[in-house]
Every structure is written in C-alpha cells, then in structure tokens.
Design a protein around this motif. Structure first.
Motif, short mmCIF file in Angstrom:
data_model
loop_
_atom_site.label_atom_id
_atom_site.label_comp_id
_atom_site.label_asym_id
_atom_site.label_seq_id
_atom_site.Cartn_x
_atom_site.Cartn_y
_atom_site.Cartn_z
N GLU A 1 44.53 2.62 23.09
CA GLU A 1 44.02 2.41 23.94
C GLU A 1 42.41 1.23 23.79
O GLU A 1 42.32 0.33 25.04
CB GLU A 1 43.61 3.64 24.86
CG GLU A 1 44.56 4.67 25.70
CD GLU A 1 44.11 5.59 25.55
OE1 GLU A 1 43.08 6.14 25.41
OE2 GLU A 1 45.31 7.05 26.31
N THR A 2 41.75 1.13 23.02
CA THR A 2 41.09 0.85 22.47
C THR A 2 41.12 -0.30 22.10
O THR A 2 40.41 -1.84 21.40
CB THR A 2 39.47 1.53 21.55
OG1 THR A 2 40.86 1.79 20.50
CG2 THR A 2 39.41 2.90 22.45
N GLY B 1 51.74 -1.90 21.47
CA GLY B 1 51.56 -1.70 22.60
C GLY B 1 52.12 -1.89 24.11
O GLY B 1 52.10 -0.97 24.88
N GLU C 1 53.54 0.60 27.39
CA GLU C 1 53.08 0.59 28.48
C GLU C 1 54.24 0.33 29.18
O GLU C 1 54.43 1.18 30.23
CB GLU C 1 52.55 -0.78 28.30
CG GLU C 1 52.41 -1.19 29.78
CD GLU C 1 51.39 0.28 30.73
OE1 GLU C 1 51.90 -0.55 32.33
OE2 GLU C 1 50.66 0.77 30.03
N ARG D 1 55.31 4.46 29.96
CA ARG D 1 54.49 4.42 30.81
C ARG D 1 55.61 4.43 32.02
O ARG D 1 55.35 5.24 33.21
CB ARG D 1 52.75 4.41 30.57
CG ARG D 1 52.34 5.21 28.68
CD ARG D 1 51.08 5.08 29.77
NE ARG D 1 50.13 3.41 29.61
CZ ARG D 1 50.55 3.51 27.70
NH1 ARG D 1 50.31 3.71 27.29
NH2 ARG D 1 49.50 1.66 27.50
#
Length: 217
Positions: free
Chosen positions: A88-89, A181, A185, A188
């Motif tokens: 997330e970061t 990442g 995603e 998700r």
C-alpha cells in the motif's frame, strides 16, 4: 505490545530468522527468501490463508525451546503482516538470495523467492489455475516472475524461452514489486465468483498436491 506486530522485521531480525531457518532446513525446505515469496503469494492471492494453514509449510519440527519458538512465530507473523502495508505504501521489496561471484559485489537471485511464490500458489492452485486458464491479463501481470522462475529452473514451460541476459534478469528483478502490487490489485478488483471458489482446509478439503514446478496455462 500489539503495535509491534505492525512493524516490519528489521535487518537484524531478518538475519535472526534466516539463521534459524538455515540451521533446520532440509533439502525441500524454504529459506528466508522462499518464505517471503510464499507469504507474498498468499497475501496477494485470491483467498487468504490463516497461520494454521501456512505455518506447517515453513516449520516442520516442534520447538525445543519455548522462548525461541515464540520469537520465531512472532517474526514470521510480522513478516507476513508487513506485506500488505508495504504494498500500500510502495515500500515492498522481495527478499532475494545472494550468489557469490569471483569478482565484484554478490549477485542477487530470485530462485528461492520464486520457488516460495509457487508454493503459495499451490495452496490455492484451483483458484489460480482456473483464472489463469481464461484470463491472459493475469498471466501478463505475472510475466516478470514467470520469466525469472523459468530462467532459474524453478518452472518448466511448454513454450521455448531464451535465457535472460544479465541486464534482462536485473530488469525482471526490478519489476517484481510492481508485478506483486498489480496482481494484488487484480484480485481485489476481480474477486473469485462463487463457482470459482475451491474448498479450503477449513472446509475439510485436503491440501493440493504440488504441481512439480510447471506453470499451468
């Protein structure tokens, strides 16, 4: 004390965990890089896995020392729990192995990380393989990882792949965080439909058999 679980393990703590795993590793056991790849695949995949499901894939013998056992379990939990916040970061980096070379700095290898990643996929093999079978976008997102895994001999492929040059290998290594990442995603935004959900051990299902290092597509 609870806040400690949200903190990524430090370099010294990772070294401590690495030494513990190395001291007890059999031929098929994962070292730290493999464990990180394994936990990464579970963290970004189609269905989460609880510690009682993934811990037996990492630890195979009971702890002789209860304090050491508690310490190791804490470090593994923190390593696992740090993956999602790091993604997330934008701070996620794979833990890679090192190769000793005659001259210059050690070279990095993704072999162990990719092997662990494949084992994480194996825990949810029907869901991954079912989606990979009809959605080429997911395969494309995984392409840097697939290229490294094939080049390092972790996976076989029905298609022919030319060996990666040093620069190409390093480029694929640099693409791992972005690929991880993007896959997170993907799952998700494209969750499993009810008819895609395979039984898990919580439902009484047996663990899937290893695919023997072959990407199924």
């Amino acid at each position: 004390m609870a806040s400690d679980w949200l903190v990524s393990p430090s370099d010294s703590e990772l070294e401590e965990l690495d030494q513990f795993l190395r001291a007890r590793a059999g031929e098929e056991d994962m070292l730290l890089d493999g464990v990180h790849g394994f936990l990464t695949a579970l963290a970004i995949g189609p269905a989460p896995a609880k510690p009682e499901e993934w811990l037996p894939e990492i630890l195979h013998e009971p702890f002789v020392d209860s304090d050491e056992g508690e310490r190791v379990l804490t470090l593994l939990a923190r390593l696992n729990d740090a993956i999602a916040p790091e993604l997330e970061t934008g701070s996620y980096e794979p833990i890679l192995g090192e190769l000793d070379i005659e001259e210059g700095a050690p070279a990095f290898t993704a072999r162990g990380w990719c092997e662990g990643f494949s084992r994480g996929i194996d825990l949810r093999a029907p869901s991954w393989e079912g989606r990979l079978g009809h959605d080429s976008d997911l395969m494309e997102l995984l392409s840097p990882i697939i290229a490294l895994a094939i080049d390092d001999g972790v996976f076989e492929s029905d298609a022919e792949f030319a060996p990666l040059g040093d620069d190409e290998y390093d480029e694929c290594l640099a693409q791992i965080p972005g690929a991880v990442g993007a896959v997170a995603e993907y799952w998700r935004t494209h969750p499993l439909a009810d008819d895609e959900r395979a039984p898990t051990p919580e439902d009484g299902a047996s663990p899937p058999r290893r695919r023997g290092g072959r990407w199924v597509h």
